[in-house]
Design a protein around this motif. Sequence first.
Motif, PDB file in Angstrom:
ATOM      1  N   ASP A 160     -78.150  58.529  15.613  1.00 14.94           N
ATOM      2  CA  ASP A 160     -77.149  57.681  16.268  1.00 14.94           C
ATOM      3  C   ASP A 160     -77.849  56.476  16.904  1.00 14.94           C
ATOM      4  O   ASP A 160     -78.512  56.588  17.926  1.00 14.94           O
ATOM      5  CB  ASP A 160     -76.421  58.518  17.332  1.00 14.94           C
ATOM      6  N   VAL A 161     -77.723  55.334  16.239  1.00 12.10           N
ATOM      7  CA  VAL A 161     -78.429  54.127  16.674  1.00 12.10           C
ATOM      8  C   VAL A 161     -77.418  52.997  16.804  1.00 12.10           C
ATOM      9  O   VAL A 161     -76.501  52.886  15.993  1.00 12.10           O
ATOM     10  CB  VAL A 161     -79.501  53.730  15.619  1.00 12.10           C
ATOM     11  N   GLU A 162     -77.548  52.196  17.835  1.00 13.97           N
ATOM     12  CA  GLU A 162     -76.680  51.014  17.927  1.00 13.97           C
ATOM     13  C   GLU A 162     -77.404  49.877  18.621  1.00 13.97           C
ATOM     14  O   GLU A 162     -77.964  50.051  19.695  1.00 13.97           O
ATOM     15  CB  GLU A 162     -75.386  51.353  18.674  1.00 13.97           C
ATOM     16  N   LEU A 163     -77.392  48.710  17.985  1.00 12.60           N
ATOM     17  CA  LEU A 163     -77.997  47.512  18.569  1.00 12.60           C
ATOM     18  C   LEU A 163     -76.895  46.566  19.000  1.00 12.60           C
ATOM     19  O   LEU A 163     -75.878  46.440  18.320  1.00 12.60           O
ATOM     20  CB  LEU A 163     -78.914  46.810  17.558  1.00 12.60           C
ATOM     21  N   THR A 186     -77.978  46.688  13.394  1.00 14.21           N
ATOM     22  CA  THR A 186     -77.994  48.148  13.457  1.00 14.21           C
ATOM     23  C   THR A 186     -78.364  48.749  12.110  1.00 14.21           C
ATOM     24  O   THR A 186     -79.152  49.688  12.024  1.00 14.21           O
ATOM     25  CB  THR A 186     -76.610  48.669  13.905  1.00 14.21           C
ATOM     26  N   LYS A 187     -77.793  48.177  11.058  1.00 15.21           N
ATOM     27  CA  LYS A 187     -78.065  48.664   9.716  1.00 15.21           C
ATOM     28  C   LYS A 187     -79.564  48.544   9.409  1.00 15.21           C
ATOM     29  O   LYS A 187     -80.200  49.480   8.916  1.00 15.21           O
ATOM     30  CB  LYS A 187     -77.254  47.836   8.706  1.00 15.21           C
ATOM     31  N   GLU A 221     -81.663  51.023  11.531  1.00 16.49           N
ATOM     32  CA  GLU A 221     -81.605  52.400  11.019  1.00 16.49           C
ATOM     33  C   GLU A 221     -82.610  52.592   9.886  1.00 16.49           C
ATOM     34  O   GLU A 221     -83.310  53.595   9.822  1.00 16.49           O
ATOM     35  CB  GLU A 221     -80.192  52.738  10.537  1.00 16.49           C
ATOM     36  N   ARG A 269     -80.047  53.339  21.912  1.00 16.44           N
ATOM     37  CA  ARG A 269     -79.207  52.177  22.202  1.00 16.44           C
ATOM     38  C   ARG A 269     -80.146  51.046  22.609  1.00 16.44           C
ATOM     39  O   ARG A 269     -80.952  51.199  23.523  1.00 16.44           O
ATOM     40  CB  ARG A 269     -78.233  52.468  23.366  1.00 16.44           C
TER      41      ARG A 269
END
Lengths: 192, 417, 229
Positions: free
Chosen positions: C41-44, C60-61, C64, C156
């Motif tokens: 679970d990653v979000e920029l 984000t893509k 990852e 995050r």
Amino acid sequence: MRNGIFIILVATILSSCGGYKLVNKGKEIEVGNSMFTTPFNDWNSSKDGDVVLWTMDGPMLQQIIFVKGAEDGDYLIPVRVNGTHTLDKKVPKFKKDMTSIEVVELFESTFKRLGAQNLEISNVRPYEAAKTKGFRFEFGFLTKDGLAKSGSTYGILKNKRLFMVIYSGANIHYYDKGKEDFEGIVRSLRIL
Amino acid sequence: MRVFLKCGCFCFAAVVLTACQMNKAVYERPLIDNDIILSSESKSSTSESYPYSIASLQPQQRPDVSSLEAGLWMSVEKAEKKSQTAGNRVTDKKLNDYVRSIVCRLAKEYCQDIRIYIMRVPMFNASMYPNGMMHIWTGLLLRARNEAQLATVLGHEIGHYLRRHSLQRFKTYMNTSNSLIFAQMALAVAGAPAVGDIMNIVARGSLAAFSRDHEREADGYGLLLLAKGGYDPFEASKIWKRSIREAKADKKYSSPSIFNSTHPQSEERMKVLNDLAGRVWTDETVTTGLDEYKSVILPLRASFLRDELDQRNFSSTEELLEILIEDGANLSELHFFKGEMYRLRRKKGDLDKALNSYRESLALGNPPSVVHRQIGLALRRQGDAQGAKDSLKKYLELNPDVEDAGVIRQIIEESEE
Amino acid sequence: MRYILGALMSVALLSGCVTTSFYTSKKLAPETKHIALVSPDVELSILNAGGMNEPQAEWTKLAEEHLSNSIRKKLKTLNVTLVDNQTTRELQAGDSQEVQLIKLHQAVGSTILEHQYNQPFRLPSKKGKFEWTLGKDVRYLKEKYGADYALFIYVRDSYTSPGRATAIVVAALFGVGIQGGVQIGFASLVDLNSGDIVWFNRLARTSGDLRTEKSSRETVSLLLNNFPQ
């Protein structure tokens, strides 16, 4: 309490009151209001007003809530709005004219208000502990996040006051881990 | 300091005024270029006279990966993953298939872009997310009378999706919060206390004003899609009429605060939707879908009603039950829940009302199996020990294998001691 | 998860350490061949002047991919293969056993952050111990992914927008503190035989960059600090 999980809420309330104290195994302890019990294992205890919470691994994983002699007009468990200190007034209160059936109903409404989803209560039955005729039931629910939990509860009505021991834990691993201890805690209950 | 506070108030008055000037035109817009959704070769829907200049989404359109919109979709996709396995999602297949079929009947070529999530929340609402995730609350299913009334709300939500209202709101919010922090700093430096709150209200107010027009536009879509889907467009305003009755019954109801409500006032919606219904009326046979709706919703209604009671908004629940009783579907169940409502409310005279309702439920012939138990509990509270005992015994007699028989016997024994 | 974010955020500026890890063993079990990266679970995002996070899909893509590649390289040096495919990434609503295990891991992870890292809320019965488990039911994941361990990652990463940078400077002039971009996250390694969490690491700092392959290696080496060898 619509935006959070029940246990997180309880964790927040309780953590605001200065952390956890060790409950030593094998020794009788007064939970409060002349309610005594003896656990098999070490537990950690925390309290918020009249409610005492015990846990082995953290309240999100398994917990016992002690309702120690709620009186007419008391909440079964105080529910806070969105983790603030404001009490949720839409939660029903204990009334001294209640029967065990109405206490189960009170439990159901309170837990739903605390965020329990799809709460199912089963096997409501008479049960004797602390030398008093009381009642028991099992329950299951999902947290708002969808984690499946189970629970087991013992309650008695004595001198127009309500005593309850409410155990719950994650279906995977944690409910089973504390279940035997909970049974021991119920069996060793003394209410003076 | 006082100067700043006044400034805050003035701003917020100004916001209110702009909000109030918007009118029927916003509702009508979808009716004017009503081919945006219905023809496959959609025209560009931007129009100079219109306040929002973002083009509608095309069927199966996805935002460019480098855009702000793509970021918004990504965040919502994470939320959607949670929704998929959320604890309060209703997974009943028949219900999901049914609601899905209505969405497709309304959305046509956008059908596959919209994914529905029925959530167990006892309030009158549904919501649309920018990426096509639609949440439908069980409180809405309880309150709609028929398929057309449910479709009114679903069509409204589809309108939000097509018109990318979330993106527009997100952009505004970004800009508002950006300018806010500098204003707050300036005020903090000037030593004005609690200005943060006032500024917040201004920001919220302007956001609400913006979204109220989105609601009006979405209402217009709802009405249009309703008619094109073959439903009776005059049902649209009726669901608002019901909602107004319920809101007025609530003791705390006063004129709704403009800041707490992002939606236009229900009275306005009811009136405008009724006025416009004639415009979209077609000569083809229209339906309200009452029988279909009842066959799917009635088996689930008791659980919706139980959730409604747990809200403990008894005055509005009383009115809601009144409305449902007027509709006339499974009256025995409704009178039973009316009895439950009075028994739980515990106001003076409520036990008599509860008993009357339980007895009405019995007389109508099809009450839930616990009715005698509840009569017993109510009589016991009234001090009628013998009556209570008789009713509890009757409950056990009629339901010998019931799970709570043991505790019921215990209650009977205690009353004999 | 919002709770996790809050718990992580609160430590971001308070603690001096960039990472803090707990582990039960410095070594992976012998014969370890595969580690599955489960539901990362990653979000920029960009933190704008008003303090709102604008999520960035494109970054984000890329992040990852960078994260997965860097972890793969790191594990290769230990002769371990990373299982990272669509089925480990997607939470399949239909597979309720896996869904429940992942949700339990979230609850255990939150509990570790609250009761292991947070000194005042430590549980006295666990004094001096790092003892957390998902239980033996995790063997389901072992079968499903053919892996010896499961690696869970939550990150995050926010970047300061020019507007936000201005706000920070202006505020500093007046002695008002405003938080800039932060990089926060945690990683945990679960033994798929016993269910035990054998290693857990928390990352919280106000720098770091996942947007390029090169700079992401630095983040990964911090995120995998004290990872069993």
